[in-house]
Design a protein around this motif. Sequence first.
Motif, mmCIF file in Angstrom:
data_model
loop_
_atom_site.group_PDB
_atom_site.id
_atom_site.type_symbol
_atom_site.label_atom_id
_atom_site.label_comp_id
_atom_site.label_asym_id
_atom_site.label_seq_id
_atom_site.Cartn_x
_atom_site.Cartn_y
_atom_site.Cartn_z
ATOM 1 N N ILE A 185 -14.131 27.588 0.687
ATOM 2 C CA ILE A 185 -15.072 27.882 1.900
ATOM 3 C C ILE A 185 -14.252 28.455 3.090
ATOM 4 O O ILE A 185 -14.651 29.455 3.805
ATOM 5 N N GLU A 186 -13.149 27.844 3.368
ATOM 6 C CA GLU A 186 -12.055 28.315 4.367
ATOM 7 C C GLU A 186 -11.709 29.648 4.262
ATOM 8 O O GLU A 186 -11.735 30.516 5.273
ATOM 9 N N ASN B 98 -14.525 31.975 5.124
ATOM 10 C CA ASN B 98 -14.871 32.123 6.604
ATOM 11 C C ASN B 98 -13.567 33.030 7.049
ATOM 12 O O ASN B 98 -13.948 33.690 7.711
ATOM 13 N N LEU C 136 -19.873 31.502 -3.034
ATOM 14 C CA LEU C 136 -19.015 30.324 -3.126
ATOM 15 C C LEU C 136 -18.512 30.265 -4.505
ATOM 16 O O LEU C 136 -17.234 29.995 -4.547
ATOM 17 N N ASP D 64 -18.832 33.760 5.576
ATOM 18 C CA ASP D 64 -19.440 32.338 5.365
ATOM 19 C C ASP D 64 -21.155 32.653 5.458
ATOM 20 O O ASP D 64 -21.590 31.747 4.981
ATOM 21 N N ASN E 242 -24.003 24.501 1.526
ATOM 22 C CA ASN E 242 -22.810 25.007 0.591
ATOM 23 C C ASN E 242 -23.218 24.634 -0.791
ATOM 24 O O ASN E 242 -23.016 23.733 -1.238
ATOM 25 N N LYS F 61 -12.923 23.237 -3.338
ATOM 26 C CA LYS F 61 -14.314 23.937 -2.690
ATOM 27 C C LYS F 61 -13.895 23.975 -1.194
ATOM 28 O O LYS F 61 -14.207 24.965 -0.696
ATOM 29 N N GLU G 211 -22.537 32.343 1.793
ATOM 30 C CA GLU G 211 -22.044 31.454 0.723
ATOM 31 C C GLU G 211 -22.988 31.032 -0.153
ATOM 32 O O GLU G 211 -22.828 30.719 -1.430
#
Lengths: 258, 282
Positions: A131-132, A135, A98, A140, B281, A127, A143
């Motif tokens: 992440i989106e 995905n 990520l 995902d 995360n 952020k 990450e």
Amino acid sequence: MSDPILRLEDISKSFGGVRVLEKVSFDVERGSRHALIGPNGAGKTTLFNVISGIHDPEQGKVLLEGKDLKGIPSRKRIKKGLSRSFQNIRLMPHLSVLENVMLGQHSRFQFLDMVKPLNFSAKSTGKAEAIETLNSFGIDLYEGQTVSSLPYGIRKKIEVVRALMSEPQLLLLDEPAAGLNTAETNTLRDLLKEVSNRGITLLLVDHDMPFVNSLCEQVSVMNFGQLIYDGPISDLKKDEKVLEAYLGMDEKTERSNA
Amino acid sequence: MSGYLSGVLAILGINIIFAYSIYITAATGQLNLGGAGFQAIGAYACALLSNELGLPIYLTLVFSAILGGAISFLIAFPVLRTKGVYMVLATFAIAEIVAGIILNTDYLGGPTGMIVNAYIETEVVLVVAVIIVILGFYIMSTRIGLAMRAVHDDEAVADLMGVDKRAIQVGAFTIGGAIAGLSGGLYALYFGFIEAQYFNANISIFVLLYVLIGGTQTAWGPLVGASFFTLIPEALRIGDDWRFFIFGVIIVIMMIFRPEGIVTRDALERVWRQLFSGKRNV
């Protein structure tokens, strides 16, 4: 029809006494999928380095959207819409997947957004978007991990995603399919087609001819620092210079295999 | 709180602050072996402002940080032209120059040192230490922190991603100098006496060890490293003869088994997963 996003004019570059690029000129049309091929040592990566500002050309100009990039440091070229991946994967080994992807967004943020803690303001720091995006490319799962432990194919894919995060107009890909197996290459091709459908111009170097054939419409061929062909990929095999320098051997082997 | 305990806690607090000063620079991939020099600048600034001008304590501390930061900023430009072992030598030389200047300046007490009139309690040191630790974690949790770690990993790629590596490195070096100055100011005020001989190469080497053995990958590193290095020698006081021998062995074992430092990102990630057994995360 001519609307080049990138124009190279008579680019020359030497290292010591070795002439690596000799008056290379070609256009990359906006929205096209353009391949740059040639035997090892032909100067393809050097040309990429000149375009991205790592090397200054001794002669010639790099024009992005009609503007000369001379004097614009490599760091600022990403803001002009230029992004790239590397021949050997150059992800940050101590950053998570990520974080690597978020690094790709760096050029889009102002200082004030850079001093906000990422975990508490995921929206304004980008952020959430990162992440989106991960995905949406189906990565995902990884990450939280640092990248060094990941399989090669995934890392290649992450590098492409990172390059996309700056919202580039032109994406330079240095051997994206090298070292990938057939399944991974197919996934990469689909990914790049999707990128291209978003309107991003692709300029890629690769040795995998079936991959290049199935992805690109335009091709430029280099040999010993010189451009020997520039045109539609469909006419490539008719060109004698190319056959002699590069593809001839490949085609013969391909035919004998068939 | 016994005198011994409060003394150890004060040293711990100063060492932790000092460690963060070196960590901020190390997080961008630059090794600063001149920590003692910047600490000395802060200590003498604090002592002079307090003795000569009678400034209140908090102001003297602010000025020691500002002076440490300003001098770091000025020398960052020539120093950051060097890399790797050359940068280590350049920063080392700077600390020696600072010590040399102090030793030869009568106004600063020369080799006999200087008594500081003002005095602070252990609690002040601890409060400042907590603030600096929070600041360290805060910086590393932002995009700036991300850019710093990116410069540490691969300068060329960070540059192509649009990271201004020069600004990041100079900024980190300056903040590091400011924090080192602050730790020097606290040292001067807590111990009430400073001399150039204290701010020697050993101090610089030790603080760099705190950071490298603690780990430069996360903001936990300097906290763990400084605590480890301050408390272990105290705990080993029981067998005084063997104290430094055991300490040395521990360092060697650490370098073999945890070359990236005690706290690494992967280790944190594993611990986190076991505790919460879920995706996170980071």
